[in-house]
Design a protein around this motif. Structure first.
Motif, mmCIF file in Angstrom:
data_model
loop_
_atom_site.group_PDB
_atom_site.id
_atom_site.type_symbol
_atom_site.label_atom_id
_atom_site.label_comp_id
_atom_site.label_asym_id
_atom_site.label_seq_id
_atom_site.Cartn_x
_atom_site.Cartn_y
_atom_site.Cartn_z
ATOM 1 N N SER A 22 -97.678 27.177 -30.189
ATOM 2 C CA SER A 22 -96.456 26.400 -30.066
ATOM 3 C C SER A 22 -96.845 25.007 -29.584
ATOM 4 O O SER A 22 -97.590 24.871 -28.614
ATOM 5 N N VAL A 23 -96.339 23.972 -30.264
ATOM 6 C CA VAL A 23 -96.770 22.594 -30.006
ATOM 7 C C VAL A 23 -95.563 21.719 -29.708
ATOM 8 O O VAL A 23 -94.508 21.835 -30.350
ATOM 9 N N THR A 24 -95.717 20.836 -28.718
ATOM 10 C CA THR A 24 -94.690 19.845 -28.411
ATOM 11 C C THR A 24 -95.369 18.557 -27.959
ATOM 12 O O THR A 24 -96.560 18.551 -27.638
ATOM 13 N N GLN A 25 -94.603 17.474 -27.940
ATOM 14 C CA GLN A 25 -95.134 16.196 -27.470
ATOM 15 C C GLN A 25 -94.667 15.944 -26.049
ATOM 16 O O GLN A 25 -93.487 16.113 -25.726
ATOM 17 N N GLY A 26 -95.601 15.567 -25.180
ATOM 18 C CA GLY A 26 -95.274 15.280 -23.802
ATOM 19 C C GLY A 26 -94.807 13.853 -23.617
ATOM 20 O O GLY A 26 -94.879 13.025 -24.534
ATOM 21 N N PRO A 27 -94.340 13.507 -22.422
ATOM 22 C CA PRO A 27 -93.813 12.160 -22.164
ATOM 23 C C PRO A 27 -94.887 11.073 -22.234
ATOM 24 O O PRO A 27 -94.567 9.897 -22.400
ATOM 25 N N ASP A 28 -96.162 11.470 -22.142
ATOM 26 C CA ASP A 28 -97.252 10.498 -22.221
ATOM 27 C C ASP A 28 -97.746 10.288 -23.645
ATOM 28 O O ASP A 28 -98.703 9.547 -23.869
ATOM 29 N N GLY A 29 -97.087 10.940 -24.624
ATOM 30 C CA GLY A 29 -97.482 10.797 -26.022
ATOM 31 C C GLY A 29 -98.484 11.829 -26.479
ATOM 32 O O GLY A 29 -98.715 11.985 -27.693
ATOM 33 N N GLN A 30 -99.118 12.563 -25.551
ATOM 34 C CA GLN A 30 -100.054 13.622 -25.933
ATOM 35 C C GLN A 30 -99.300 14.796 -26.547
ATOM 36 O O GLN A 30 -98.112 15.014 -26.282
ATOM 37 N N PHE A 31 -100.035 15.579 -27.322
ATOM 38 C CA PHE A 31 -99.477 16.796 -27.898
ATOM 39 C C PHE A 31 -100.070 18.002 -27.178
ATOM 40 O O PHE A 31 -101.288 18.112 -27.016
ATOM 41 N N PHE A 32 -99.180 18.881 -26.716
ATOM 42 C CA PHE A 32 -99.553 20.058 -25.949
ATOM 43 C C PHE A 32 -99.375 21.294 -26.829
ATOM 44 O O PHE A 32 -98.328 21.465 -27.455
ATOM 45 N N MET A 33 -100.394 22.135 -26.851
ATOM 46 C CA MET A 33 -100.292 23.416 -27.551
ATOM 47 C C MET A 33 -100.509 24.552 -26.563
ATOM 48 O O MET A 33 -101.506 24.581 -25.851
ATOM 49 N N MET A 34 -99.557 25.469 -26.522
ATOM 50 C CA MET A 34 -99.715 26.703 -25.772
ATOM 51 C C MET A 34 -100.007 27.817 -26.776
ATOM 52 O O MET A 34 -99.374 27.892 -27.832
ATOM 53 N N PHE A 35 -100.972 28.670 -26.442
ATOM 54 C CA PHE A 35 -101.316 29.765 -27.353
ATOM 55 C C PHE A 35 -101.865 30.932 -26.548
ATOM 56 O O PHE A 35 -102.221 30.805 -25.376
ATOM 57 N N LYS A 36 -101.969 32.070 -27.214
ATOM 58 C CA LYS A 36 -102.434 33.303 -26.567
ATOM 59 C C LYS A 36 -103.876 33.592 -26.949
ATOM 60 O O LYS A 36 -104.296 33.341 -28.072
ATOM 61 N N SER A 37 -104.622 34.141 -26.000
ATOM 62 C CA SER A 37 -105.970 34.599 -26.260
ATOM 63 C C SER A 37 -106.243 35.803 -25.356
ATOM 64 O O SER A 37 -105.332 36.348 -24.741
ATOM 65 N N ARG A 38 -107.521 36.205 -25.298
ATOM 66 C CA ARG A 38 -107.957 37.251 -24.368
ATOM 67 C C ARG A 38 -109.288 36.801 -23.771
ATOM 68 O O ARG A 38 -110.153 36.274 -24.476
ATOM 69 N N ASN A 39 -109.445 37.011 -22.466
ATOM 70 C CA ASN A 39 -110.719 36.661 -21.847
ATOM 71 C C ASN A 39 -111.629 37.866 -21.659
ATOM 72 O O ASN A 39 -112.732 37.756 -21.145
ATOM 73 N N VAL A 40 -111.152 39.045 -22.117
ATOM 74 C CA VAL A 40 -111.944 40.267 -22.184
ATOM 75 C C VAL A 40 -111.657 40.891 -23.534
ATOM 76 O O VAL A 40 -110.500 40.955 -23.956
ATOM 77 N N HIS A 41 -112.686 41.349 -24.222
ATOM 78 C CA HIS A 41 -112.476 41.933 -25.543
ATOM 79 C C HIS A 41 -111.458 43.066 -25.486
ATOM 80 O O HIS A 41 -111.589 44.004 -24.691
ATOM 81 N N ALA A 42 -110.409 42.943 -26.332
ATOM 82 C CA ALA A 42 -109.325 43.933 -26.416
ATOM 83 C C ALA A 42 -108.588 44.078 -25.092
ATOM 84 O O ALA A 42 -107.915 45.084 -24.857
ATOM 85 N N GLY A 43 -108.686 43.064 -24.217
ATOM 86 C CA GLY A 43 -108.041 43.128 -22.912
ATOM 87 C C GLY A 43 -106.638 42.554 -22.929
ATOM 88 O O GLY A 43 -106.063 42.294 -23.989
ATOM 89 N N PRO A 44 -106.056 42.323 -21.738
ATOM 90 C CA PRO A 44 -104.689 41.800 -21.650
ATOM 91 C C PRO A 44 -104.608 40.349 -22.121
ATOM 92 O O PRO A 44 -105.600 39.615 -22.124
ATOM 93 N N ALA A 45 -103.409 39.942 -22.504
ATOM 94 C CA ALA A 45 -103.189 38.591 -23.026
ATOM 95 C C ALA A 45 -103.313 37.554 -21.921
ATOM 96 O O ALA A 45 -102.860 37.757 -20.800
#
Length: 396
Positions: A229-252
């Motif tokens: 999910s992407v939006t533009q911040g007040p400073d003009g930068q574009f922010f992306m939030m996304f999901k991953s895992r820091n352990v294989h097959a672990g929690p989001a």
């Protein structure tokens, strides 16, 4: 002295009348001109959830519909982009393991992004065409999923996820079917297509990047990158939030990345939540210029009840800078239910993939989500085990 007294009395009355007039003007502005929520520093989406009717539900007798997002076109119509994949069994003549993608599980290999249109934001929406499928000669070979349409920098961007197949992935703790699933699942990547106009995007005259804009690195992003999910911040930068895992097959876990342009390059900045008790997925991210804050609506993906009570319900988090996040004061957005205008309330098995339609004043006016009444993997779609997209109007 008598004249002086009259003068001061007249001056006092004038000041009093001016103050009264100003109070009336402010009251009129806050009541009639601006929505009440604009002046509220604490966003409460749950109190704004409205009722729906059948025209708000977008369902297909032959496909599972899932995960929609909407943009208003120059034609005044509303253009919806969503995931879909066919009901039924998969062809095993070319791949004997394709049976693991039968029915609802087909989202991981067989999903495509489709396009529908409506004269009204709340629907009804009507299917028009398929927009994007997998490309056997590219990184986005198989499923095309998690679409999110955004208008940024006067162009139209459609973010999505896809995957290839990793035959080298091994895990001695998994059976053959689960291992095969993770050979597709664990290398999900994020991509984007974009065009100068909405018509160009719909007609296929778009830029399709040759490489993903975010992918697992085997270190911080151990496996999967999805739910962008992407939006533009007040400073003009574009922010992306996304999901991953820091352990294989672990929690989001969720990450924030920033970029100078909507298509990237994106640089990892910080995690959102890493505690399993706060695990979520399916974020919709936006910057609220009225409240000077970033917000994200997410699906609660844990049973700790530390974020909200119900597993799978929708929650709200917020951040002042887009990097450091916390649960909002009014964390609950919606439980897994739909309230109808005829008085019925229907409990749902799923309510996820939230998307908020933000109007020209910067206010959320509708919540789109994917839903199902029964658990789709457990039965036939014609028996009520289908999925759908729904538009829930939000009160002002």
């Amino acid at each position: 002295e008598r004249y002086q007294e009259k003068f001061f009395n007249l001056k006092s009355r004038s000041i009093m009348y001016c103050k009264s007039a100003i109070s009336v003007i402010i009251l009129l502005l806050t009541t009639w001109v601006f929505p009440r929520s604009v002046f509220s520093q604490s966003l409460n989406l749950n109190e704004r959830i409205s009722t729906i009717d059948s025209s708000n539900i977008f369902e297909d007798p032959n496909y599972y519909n899932w995960g929609s997002s909407v943009v208003k076109g120059e034609d005044g119509k509303y253009h919806l982009f969503y995931s879909r994949w066919q009901h039924g069994k998969r062809d095993v003549s070319q791949d004997k393991m394709n049976y693991i993608f039968d029915g609802f599980s087909g989202w991981l290999k067989c999903s495509e992004i489709a396009y529908a249109i409506s004269d009204k934001l709340e629907g009804p929406y009507h299917f028009v065409k398929t927009i994007l499928k997998g490309d056997v000669n590219s990184w986005d070979q198989y499923t095309i999923h998690n679409p999110q349409i955004r208008k940024l920098d006067d162009k139209y961007y459609l973010y999505y996820i896809s995957n290839t197949y990793d035959p080298l992935l091994q895990n001695d703790k998994m059976n053959a079917g689960t291992l095969e699933w993770f050979r597709y699942n664990a290398n999900q990547k994020i991509g984007v297509i974009y065009a100068n106009t909405l018509n160009e995007l719909i007609s296929g005259d778009f830029v399709r990047l040759k490489e993903p804009i975010m992918q697992p690195d085997g270190k911080r992003l151990v496996d999967i990158t999805n739910n962008p999910s992407v939006t533009q911040g007040p400073d003009g930068q574009f922010f992306m939030m996304f999901k991953s895992r820091n352990v294989h097959a672990g929690p989001a876990t969720h990450w924030i990345a920033t970029a100078p342009k909507p298509e990237g390059p994106y640089m990892l900045r910080d995690t959102v939540f890493t505690n399993p008790d706060m695990a979520c997925e399916d974020p919709f991210l936006w910057y609220d210029s009225n409240r000077k804050s970033f917000y994200a609506v997410m699906k609660n993906f844990n049973r700790s009840k530390k974020l909200i009570e119900e597993f799978g319900a929708l929650a709200l988090i917020e951040s002042k800078d887009g990097l450091r996040w916390k649960p909002s004061q009014h964390t609950l957005v919606s439980n897994k239910e739909l309230r109808f205008s005829d008085g019925r309330t229907i409990k749902l098995d799923h309510l996820e993939r939230p998307f908020l339609y933000i109007d020209e004043h910067g206010e959320p006016t509708a919540l789109f989500a994917a839903g199902s009444v029964l658990h789709p993997p457990k039965g036939n779609p014609e028996d009520g085990y289908n999925s759908f997209n729904v538009c829930i109007p939000l009160k002002k």
